[in-house]
Motif scaffolding. Structure first.
Motif, PDB file in Angstrom:
ATOM      1  N   UNK A  86       0.807  -1.213   0.000  1.00  0.00           N
ATOM      2  CA  UNK A  86       0.000   0.000   0.000  1.00  0.00           C
ATOM      3  C   UNK A  86       0.845   1.269   0.000  1.00  0.00           C
ATOM      4  N   UNK A  87       2.145   1.130   0.107  1.00  0.00           N
ATOM      5  CA  UNK A  87       3.028   2.299   0.101  1.00  0.00           C
ATOM      6  C   UNK A  87       3.242   2.797  -1.320  1.00  0.00           C
ATOM      7  N   UNK A  88       4.019   2.051  -2.135  1.00  0.00           N
ATOM      8  CA  UNK A  88       4.262   2.463  -3.517  1.00  0.00           C
ATOM      9  C   UNK A  88       3.889   1.386  -4.530  1.00  0.00           C
ATOM     10  N   UNK A  89       3.188   0.345  -4.105  1.00  0.00           N
ATOM     11  CA  UNK A  89       2.633  -0.617  -5.052  1.00  0.00           C
ATOM     12  C   UNK A  89       3.532  -1.759  -5.455  1.00  0.00           C
ATOM     13  N   UNK A  90       4.560  -2.074  -4.689  1.00  0.00           N
ATOM     14  CA  UNK A  90       5.423  -3.210  -5.027  1.00  0.00           C
ATOM     15  C   UNK A  90       4.668  -4.527  -4.908  1.00  0.00           C
ATOM     16  N   UNK A  91       5.050  -5.504  -5.722  1.00  0.00           N
ATOM     17  CA  UNK A  91       4.452  -6.837  -5.631  1.00  0.00           C
ATOM     18  C   UNK A  91       4.965  -7.535  -4.377  1.00  0.00           C
ATOM     19  N   UNK A  92       4.042  -7.859  -3.483  1.00  0.00           N
ATOM     20  CA  UNK A  92       4.448  -8.507  -2.233  1.00  0.00           C
ATOM     21  C   UNK A  92       4.912  -9.940  -2.451  1.00  0.00           C
ATOM     22  N   UNK A  93       4.510 -10.554  -3.562  1.00  0.00           N
ATOM     23  CA  UNK A  93       4.977 -11.911  -3.854  1.00  0.00           C
ATOM     24  C   UNK A  93       6.488 -11.942  -4.053  1.00  0.00           C
ATOM     25  N   UNK A  94       7.099 -10.793  -4.318  1.00  0.00           N
ATOM     26  CA  UNK A  94       8.549 -10.698  -4.482  1.00  0.00           C
ATOM     27  C   UNK A  94       9.233 -10.356  -3.158  1.00  0.00           C
ATOM     28  N   UNK A  95       8.436 -10.238  -2.100  1.00  0.00           N
ATOM     29  CA  UNK A  95       8.973  -9.863  -0.812  1.00  0.00           C
ATOM     30  C   UNK A  95       9.356 -11.056   0.039  1.00  0.00           C
ATOM     31  N   UNK A  96       9.255 -10.892   1.363  1.00  0.00           N
ATOM     32  CA  UNK A  96       9.747 -11.893   2.304  1.00  0.00           C
ATOM     33  C   UNK A  96       8.618 -12.297   3.241  1.00  0.00           C
ATOM     34  N   UNK A  97       8.316 -13.586   3.275  1.00  0.00           N
ATOM     35  CA  UNK A  97       7.329 -14.140   4.199  1.00  0.00           C
ATOM     36  C   UNK A  97       8.054 -14.756   5.376  1.00  0.00           C
TER      37      UNK A  97
END
Length: 572
Positions: A86-97
């Motif tokens: 919700x900040x700048x629209x990055x794909x969270x699937x590319x993030x860290x779980x």
């Protein structure tokens, strides 16, 4: 209400304020850029995959009608939330779980994968949440027709006529807005005042040096309608000049005063001014407000520009003006830009990047004098005797905490003027808290040694903790520093606290601007930076947040030697 702000491109129609309030509680329908948690029956079901197609610890993007959701399997449970930060629209699937939350790969914001709630910053809004169930081995995700936004606002209270408490927040930055919103989210129904000396509503200050031509309205964190709906009384052009802690009263430059029951001070920093002959000439500029940024962008077109200071403000403005000015010269006291934070090798590569774009550097030097004609700057005289043409000068040599009005208040300051707080963001005075750039606080990464950190993300974390403790919740500050800069369209990320590092371990290719740098102190990694190496900085941030240590030996042979600490079996 102070100065208004127009709606952003994504905002919805204005709320009917009278309809939005009932018995001191607001409903967030129609609020800027957000959707409310649905209270109606879910009306869309989508069969997205076989249950065995998503493994433990995995995240997958799935389509729910025309919406994209993030399907997560964590600790054996399937959940689904919005797919973009919700900040700048990055794909969270590319993030860290890790351990029940996903961290954005770009700027480190964290969201709970069960609720979608934002748990660490930057950003203000939470993720929409979808219902998930398994039928005959198939994963079914349900959504509602009301869930059309990529953002969700937590339920917020409004002012209640029978609540006479007054909570005051001084300052118009990220810490202040987060503090105010948290108070309403946590059910505070008293009078809530946010007083700022700026002329506009609070805005995203990180964008000032990255997009200099933005207006305050274009980068506003919330529009005027939002503050009106949730009874957040934003008073602009309101500079605090005195705090009387005995009478619980703040006096402002316009002669008015406000009595408070609890106070959070988040006044940020004031740009350091040059101390040399000619410093008062026209076009010797500081950068703090949108008006400053707009002026610098306009005056720099086709002109000779000198920038004093080779840290983040200076380098971001230099990158912006490199293709627009007749010339850009950067004067810095260190041998390479950003040396104290990023180290000699990374700084040297950034120096080359800027030189390739035509920016000239005058390192290990400083300004002796500004020379003008007809009242405007024309030349910069360096301490080594050299001179530079300059139709405009930007001075970016750091900030000092804007706390002068606290002198004589009894609020404890350190030698540099920062407000000393404990892990609850409390000052030494009852019911007074401090947040953001002005706060010297215990940083858990250093064993609770005091630190001052001027990052947007940390300011928001401070604001939230201050709000919780204004309400008596005994919440402690526990957040990993995370910041970023954008130079010629290239994003460099950084996490941790690298003050006093003794070695930099580099992996990747500096020449290709694809690298990760580990900053070590003794046997431990204390900070990590990267460029074109996502999501490694977010991975490191999650390890730090878990209270784990990245050992120097783990990253000596390659950059990924610490990633096993994020595996489910490693969770504690």
């Amino acid at each position: 209400m102070g100065a208004g702000a127009s709606k952003s491109e994504n905002s919805t129609e204005p709320l009917n304020v009278h309809q939005a309030k009932e018995a001191g509680t607001c409903t967030p329908q129609g609020a800027q850029n957000v959707c409310e948690p649905s209270s109606v029956d879910l009306d869309t079901e989508t069969d997205v995959c076989e249950e065995n197609e998503i493994k433990e610890g995995e995240m997958q993007e799935v389509m729910i009608g025309d919406q994209t959701a993030l399907l997560v399997k964590d600790h054996g449970e399937l959940t689904a939330v919005g797919a973009t930060c919700t900040h700048y629209g990055a794909k969270l699937s590319k993030g860290v779980l890790y351990n029940g939350r996903v961290r954005c790969p770009w700027h480190g914001a964290c969201f709970n994968v069960k609720t979608g709630d934002i748990e660490d910053f930057p950003g203000l809004d939470s993720l929409p949440k979808y219902s998930v169930e398994v039928r005959s081995g198939r994963v079914i995700v349900k959504s509602s027709s009301t869930m059309q936004s990529k953002k969700r606002l937590k339920p917020m209270s409004c002012q209640s006529p029978d609540n006479e408490q007054v909570f005051l927040i001084i300052g118009g930055g990220a810490a202040s807005v987060t503090c105010a919103e948290t108070l309403r989210q946590e059910g505070f129904k008293g009078r809530l005042i946010l007083a700022t000396k700026e002329l506009s509503l609070p805005y995203d200050r990180t964008k000032l040096t990255k997009a200099l031509m933005s207006s305050a309205e274009e980068i506003a964190l919330r529009d005027a309608n939002f503050y009106e709906v949730y009874d957040i009384d934003v008073q602009t052009n309101k500079e605090a000049v005195n705090v009387d802690t005995m009478l619980k009263c703040v006096t402002f430059r316009d002669g008015s005063s406000i009595n408070y029951d609890a106070l959070t001070i988040a006044t940020g920093g004031s740009p350091r001014k040059p101390v040399c002959p000619g410093a008062d000439l026209k076009n010797v500029c500081l950068l703090r407000t949108p008006a400053d940024a707009n002026y610098i962008a306009e005056q720099g077109k086709g002109k000779h520009v000198a920038i004093v200071g080779n840290s983040f403000i200076g380098m971001e403005v230099a990158a912006y003006l490199a293709s627009k000015a007749a010339s850009v010269s950067v004067i810095g006291r260190s041998s390479v830009p950003l040396q104290s934070v990023l180290g000699q090798q990374v700084g040297q590569r950034l120096l080359k990047l800027f030189e390739e774009k035509g920016v000239k550097f005058f390192n290990n030097d400083s300004v002796k004098e500004f020379i003008g004609r007809e009242g405007s700057v024309r030349e910069v005289v360096l301490n080594d005797g050299g001179t530079l043409p300059a139709d405009m000068v930007l001075v970016g040599i750091g900030v000092t905490p804007a706390t002068g009005f606290l002198e004589g208040s009894g609020v404890m300051l350190n030698d540099s003027g920062h407000v000393i707080v404990d892990k609850f963001m409390k000052t030494n005075k009852d019911n007074i808290f401090a947040a953001g750039d002005i706060a010297e606080f215990p940083l858990f990464l250093t064993g609770d040694r005091k630190a001052t950190i001027g990052h947007w993300q940390m300011a928001q974390a401070h604001g939230r903790v201050a709000a919780l403790n204004m309400l008596g919740q005994d919440a402690e500050i526990y957040s990993v520093p995370y910041f970023w800069t954008v130079l010629f369209g290239k994003s460099l990320r950084y996490t941790g606290y690298g003050a006093g590092y003794d070695e930099v371990v580099l992996h990747g290719d500096l020449g290709e601007l694809k690298f990760v740098a580990f900053y070590t102190k003794g046997d431990s990694v204390v900070a990590v930076s990267s460029l074109n190496f996502d999501p490694i900085v977010s991975q490191a941030a999650e390890v730090f947040a878990a209270g784990k240590t990245i050992r120097k030996e783990e990253i000596s042979e390659g950059p990924y030697g610490f990633i096993h600490k994020l595996h489910p079996q490693e969770m504690t």
